[in-house]
Design a protein around this motif. Structure first.
Motif, PDB file in Angstrom:
ATOM      1  N   ALA A 240       0.834  -1.214   0.000  1.00 35.65           N
ATOM      2  CA  ALA A 240       0.000   0.000   0.000  1.00 35.65           C
ATOM      3  C   ALA A 240       0.866   1.259   0.000  1.00 35.65           C
ATOM      4  N   ALA A 241       2.056   1.141   0.572  1.00 40.22           N
ATOM      5  CA  ALA A 241       2.963   2.307   0.600  1.00 40.22           C
ATOM      6  C   ALA A 241       3.378   2.714  -0.810  1.00 40.22           C
ATOM      7  N   LYS A 242       3.240   1.787  -1.763  1.00 36.48           N
ATOM      8  CA  LYS A 242       3.618   2.090  -3.151  1.00 36.48           C
ATOM      9  C   LYS A 242       2.448   2.655  -3.964  1.00 36.48           C
ATOM     10  N   ALA A 243       1.298   2.821  -3.319  1.00 34.31           N
ATOM     11  CA  ALA A 243       0.098   3.241  -4.066  1.00 34.31           C
ATOM     12  C   ALA A 243       0.328   4.565  -4.774  1.00 34.31           C
ATOM     13  N   ALA A 244      -0.111   4.615  -6.013  1.00 34.06           N
ATOM     14  CA  ALA A 244      -0.107   5.850  -6.817  1.00 34.06           C
ATOM     15  C   ALA A 244       1.297   6.440  -6.970  1.00 34.06           C
ATOM     16  N   GLU A 245       2.311   5.567  -6.941  1.00 33.54           N
ATOM     17  CA  GLU A 245       3.676   6.048  -7.170  1.00 33.54           C
ATOM     18  C   GLU A 245       3.871   6.334  -8.654  1.00 33.54           C
ATOM     19  N   GLY A 246       4.466   7.458  -8.952  1.00 30.65           N
ATOM     20  CA  GLY A 246       4.806   7.746 -10.341  1.00 30.65           C
ATOM     21  C   GLY A 246       3.648   8.197 -11.207  1.00 30.65           C
ATOM     22  N   VAL A 247       2.464   8.443 -10.611  1.00 32.50           N
ATOM     23  CA  VAL A 247       1.365   8.987 -11.424  1.00 32.50           C
ATOM     24  C   VAL A 247       1.227  10.477 -11.127  1.00 32.50           C
ATOM     25  N   SER A 248       0.673  11.204 -12.095  1.00 32.59           N
ATOM     26  CA  SER A 248       0.455  12.619 -11.825  1.00 32.59           C
ATOM     27  C   SER A 248      -0.804  12.737 -10.976  1.00 32.59           C
ATOM     28  N   GLU A 258      -0.598  15.775  -2.037  1.00 32.97           N
ATOM     29  CA  GLU A 258      -0.010  15.026  -0.922  1.00 32.97           C
ATOM     30  C   GLU A 258      -1.098  14.242  -0.163  1.00 32.97           C
ATOM     31  N   TYR A 259      -2.228  14.917   0.067  1.00 39.04           N
ATOM     32  CA  TYR A 259      -3.327  14.273   0.794  1.00 39.04           C
ATOM     33  C   TYR A 259      -3.929  13.132  -0.032  1.00 39.04           C
ATOM     34  N   ARG A 260      -4.033  13.354  -1.355  1.00 41.13           N
ATOM     35  CA  ARG A 260      -4.586  12.290  -2.216  1.00 41.13           C
ATOM     36  C   ARG A 260      -3.693  11.056  -2.181  1.00 41.13           C
ATOM     37  N   GLN A 261      -2.375  11.285  -2.210  1.00 38.45           N
ATOM     38  CA  GLN A 261      -1.469  10.131  -2.174  1.00 38.45           C
ATOM     39  C   GLN A 261      -1.622   9.391  -0.843  1.00 38.45           C
ATOM     40  N   HIS A 262      -1.739  10.168   0.222  1.00 37.23           N
ATOM     41  CA  HIS A 262      -1.946   9.567   1.543  1.00 37.23           C
ATOM     42  C   HIS A 262      -3.240   8.736   1.538  1.00 37.23           C
ATOM     43  N   LEU A 263      -4.305   9.343   0.997  1.00 38.04           N
ATOM     44  CA  LEU A 263      -5.592   8.620   0.951  1.00 38.04           C
ATOM     45  C   LEU A 263      -5.490   7.366   0.087  1.00 38.04           C
ATOM     46  N   ALA A 264      -4.738   7.462  -1.012  1.00 39.49           N
ATOM     47  CA  ALA A 264      -4.574   6.290  -1.883  1.00 39.49           C
ATOM     48  C   ALA A 264      -3.955   5.143  -1.085  1.00 39.49           C
ATOM     49  N   ARG A 265      -2.950   5.459  -0.275  1.00 41.98           N
ATOM     50  CA  ARG A 265      -2.294   4.410   0.529  1.00 41.98           C
ATOM     51  C   ARG A 265      -3.277   3.838   1.551  1.00 41.98           C
ATOM     52  N   VAL A 266      -4.013   4.735   2.218  1.00 38.77           N
ATOM     53  CA  VAL A 266      -4.939   4.295   3.277  1.00 38.77           C
ATOM     54  C   VAL A 266      -6.054   3.420   2.690  1.00 38.77           C
ATOM     55  N   TYR A 267      -6.620   3.870   1.572  1.00 38.56           N
ATOM     56  CA  TYR A 267      -7.758   3.127   1.019  1.00 38.56           C
ATOM     57  C   TYR A 267      -7.312   1.847   0.312  1.00 38.56           C
ATOM     58  N   CYS A 268      -6.096   1.853  -0.211  1.00 37.81           N
ATOM     59  CA  CYS A 268      -5.520   0.627  -0.773  1.00 37.81           C
ATOM     60  C   CYS A 268      -5.355  -0.405   0.340  1.00 37.81           C
ATOM     61  N   LYS A 269      -4.853   0.043   1.467  1.00 36.78           N
ATOM     62  CA  LYS A 269      -4.640  -0.855   2.600  1.00 36.78           C
ATOM     63  C   LYS A 269      -5.976  -1.431   3.072  1.00 36.78           C
ATOM     64  N   ARG A 270      -6.990  -0.564   3.146  1.00 40.31           N
ATOM     65  CA  ARG A 270      -8.307  -1.047   3.591  1.00 40.31           C
ATOM     66  C   ARG A 270      -8.871  -2.084   2.628  1.00 40.31           C
ATOM     67  N   ALA A 271      -8.718  -1.817   1.327  1.00 44.67           N
ATOM     68  CA  ALA A 271      -9.263  -2.763   0.344  1.00 44.67           C
ATOM     69  C   ALA A 271      -8.489  -4.080   0.398  1.00 44.67           C
ATOM     70  N   LEU A 272      -7.167  -3.992   0.562  1.00 42.64           N
ATOM     71  CA  LEU A 272      -6.359  -5.219   0.636  1.00 42.64           C
ATOM     72  C   LEU A 272      -6.694  -6.008   1.897  1.00 42.64           C
ATOM     73  N   ASN A 273      -6.871  -5.301   3.018  1.00 44.92           N
ATOM     74  CA  ASN A 273      -7.244  -5.996   4.251  1.00 44.92           C
ATOM     75  C   ASN A 273      -8.563  -6.739   4.086  1.00 44.92           C
ATOM     76  N   ALA A 274      -9.469  -6.128   3.309  1.00 42.64           N
ATOM     77  CA  ALA A 274     -10.791  -6.744   3.121  1.00 42.64           C
ATOM     78  C   ALA A 274     -10.723  -8.027   2.296  1.00 42.64           C
TER      79      ALA A 274
END
Lengths: 276, 184
Positions: A240-248, A258-274
């Protein structure tokens, strides 16, 4: 707010609609993106072609190992579909997160994909499920992988004179797990960030985002970090820490890059946990 | 101009309309049904909610031509003569409104929800009304109104079934947490 004047036609079939479709015309399905745009006079077509009642564009069926969703199927119909609840539960659950009950009664999956709002929910789910978008023009049909369909800000592979007729999704193997998580803008309920994850029984994982960049995308960086791994807490955290790396990254008054990237990591983690 | 025929509150109406005319303006200006309100005009607030073929929709984001051949029910079509619809009664009994602007939309959205979910939890109610915004922040009483109506409709259904029922204390079914109680 009153739109500019336009003509209105309601063809009975896709063929008839294709005959009418020229560069001064716009297709109208649920109208929940188009009508607001007309009212704001952001869009001023000479003619609206209402395809909402064309029978061949409606309904959800299983065919040759695929679930086929007609482009004119509403979010509410998807939410209630037993076929989707059985095979692709993320679609029924994800539909319930779109807009509100009134919007879901009118808005369609085909309309959402064609409009390609960078914060729409369906694109992430259709990409993660390895869906294909079927487009029909006067010279026949073609199929585009959802991952290649979205090419930019409100921009898709749909050519002039083409209509989305259906979305085809492979029936997942027994034991496939899938989940869609979103951080919704509280008024519009569009996804500031949305993450769809499909985990196949062979261990492969598909991850797709919406809201993060100018177009929805498949995140191969996260997928590679998960490849061949058990989904332990550490593996999920690292992937999840790699979420949205290298995209504009998108930035607006709701969320900075910055906040969107943070949210991408958080929501990726939630989806993966599920799906772990 | 395009000719449309729409059944509104049980009466068939045929008119020539401009294709760009929104359903809400058709209902208000052409038919004089001003109970349906125009709030945000951007499909966010739900004040314009009506039923189209039995489903709640936002009439500010639908063209009148899209309703051709459909059945429309507005707030004016709910009561049977002087007998209010149970949801209207609920909003009256539980003071589910302050200024009343959002109320027609709230009621139409509620009637739709209770058709599909006659026994909603408080959470169900709040989710079902996500698309209806009240600027007086009267949501607690709106939820109570819906609960009152759901109870009344269930009771009426049981009476119709011939079962013996006693009136239930509606407020007892309202679960407020401590913080909510303090706010009241």
């Amino acid at each position: 707010m009153i739109p500019y004047a336009f003509d209105y036609t309601r063809p009975e079939s896709v063929e008839e609609a294709l005959d009418l479709l020229d560069d001064d015309a716009k297709l109208l399905a649920g109208g929940h993106s188009l009508v607001p745009a007309l009212k704001l006079r952001l869009s001023a077509p000479g003619r609206l072609i209402d395809i909402a009642r064309i029978p061949s564009l409606k309904g959800i069926r299983e065919e040759n190992g695929e679930i086929v969703i007609g482009a004119g199927t509403t979010h509410a119909e998807i939410m209630k579909s037993d076929l989707l609840k059985q095979h692709l539960p993320m679609f029924a659950e994800g539909a319930a997160l779109i807009g509100d009950p009134m919007v879901r009664h009118k808005g369609t999956i085909g309309g959402s994909l064609a409009h390609a709002d960078p914060s729409a929910d369906w694109p992430a789910m259709v990409i993660a499920a390895d869906g294909e978008v079927v487009l029909r023009g006067r010279n026949g049909s073609r199929s585009v992988a959802a991952a290649d369909f979205f090419i930019g800000f409100y921009s898709t592979a749909l050519e002039e004179g083409e209509i989305i007729t259906e979305i085809r999704l492979p029936v997942p193997a027994e034991g496939t797990r899938m989940n869609y998580q979103k951080f919704a803008q509280p008024a519009s309920r569009f996804a500031i960030v949305g993450c769809a994850v499909v985990r196949h029984p062979d261990g492969s994982v598909r991850v797709a985002f919406t809201g993060v960049s100018d177009a929805p995308f498949r995140d191969t960086g996260v997928e590679e970090a998960l490849s061949g791994q058990q989904l332990t807490d550490d593996v999920i955290e690292a992937a999840a820490a790699k979420a949205a790396e290298g995209v504009s990254l998108n930035s607006d008054h709701f969320a900075s890059e910055e906040y969107r990237q943070h949210l991408a990591r958080v929501y990726c983690k939630r989806a993966l946990n599920a799906v772990a | 101009m395009t000719q449309i025929t729409v059944t509104v509150n049980g009466t068939s109406q045929t008119h020539e309309v401009e294709p760009r005319q929104l359903l809400v303006y058709y209902l208000r200006d052409k038919l004089g049904l001003t109970g349906t309100h125009i709030g945000c005009d951007t499909s966010s607030c739900g004040a314009c909610t009506v039923h189209m073929d039995g489903m709640a929709v936002k009439s500010c984001s639908i063209l009148a031509v899209q309703a051709d051949g459909c059945e429309i029910t507005t707030i004016e079509g709910l009561a049977q003569g002087d007998q209010l619809h149970p949801v209207q009664e609920g909003f009256k009994e539980c003071h589910g409104l302050q200024c009343g602007f959002c109320t027609p939309g709230m009621i139409m959205a509620t009637v739709d929800m209770l058709q599909n979910n006659p026994d909603p939890t408080e959470e169900d109610i709040r989710h079902a009304l996500e698309g209806n915004i009240c600027r007086c922040t009267g949501y607690h009483n709106i939820v109570r109104s819906v609960q009152w109506a759901a109870e009344k409709m269930k009771t009426s259904a049981k009476v119709l079934d011939g079962a013996s029922v006693s009136p239930s204390p509606v407020y007892a079914s309202v679960n407020l947490n401590q913080q909510q109680q303090q706010q009241l």
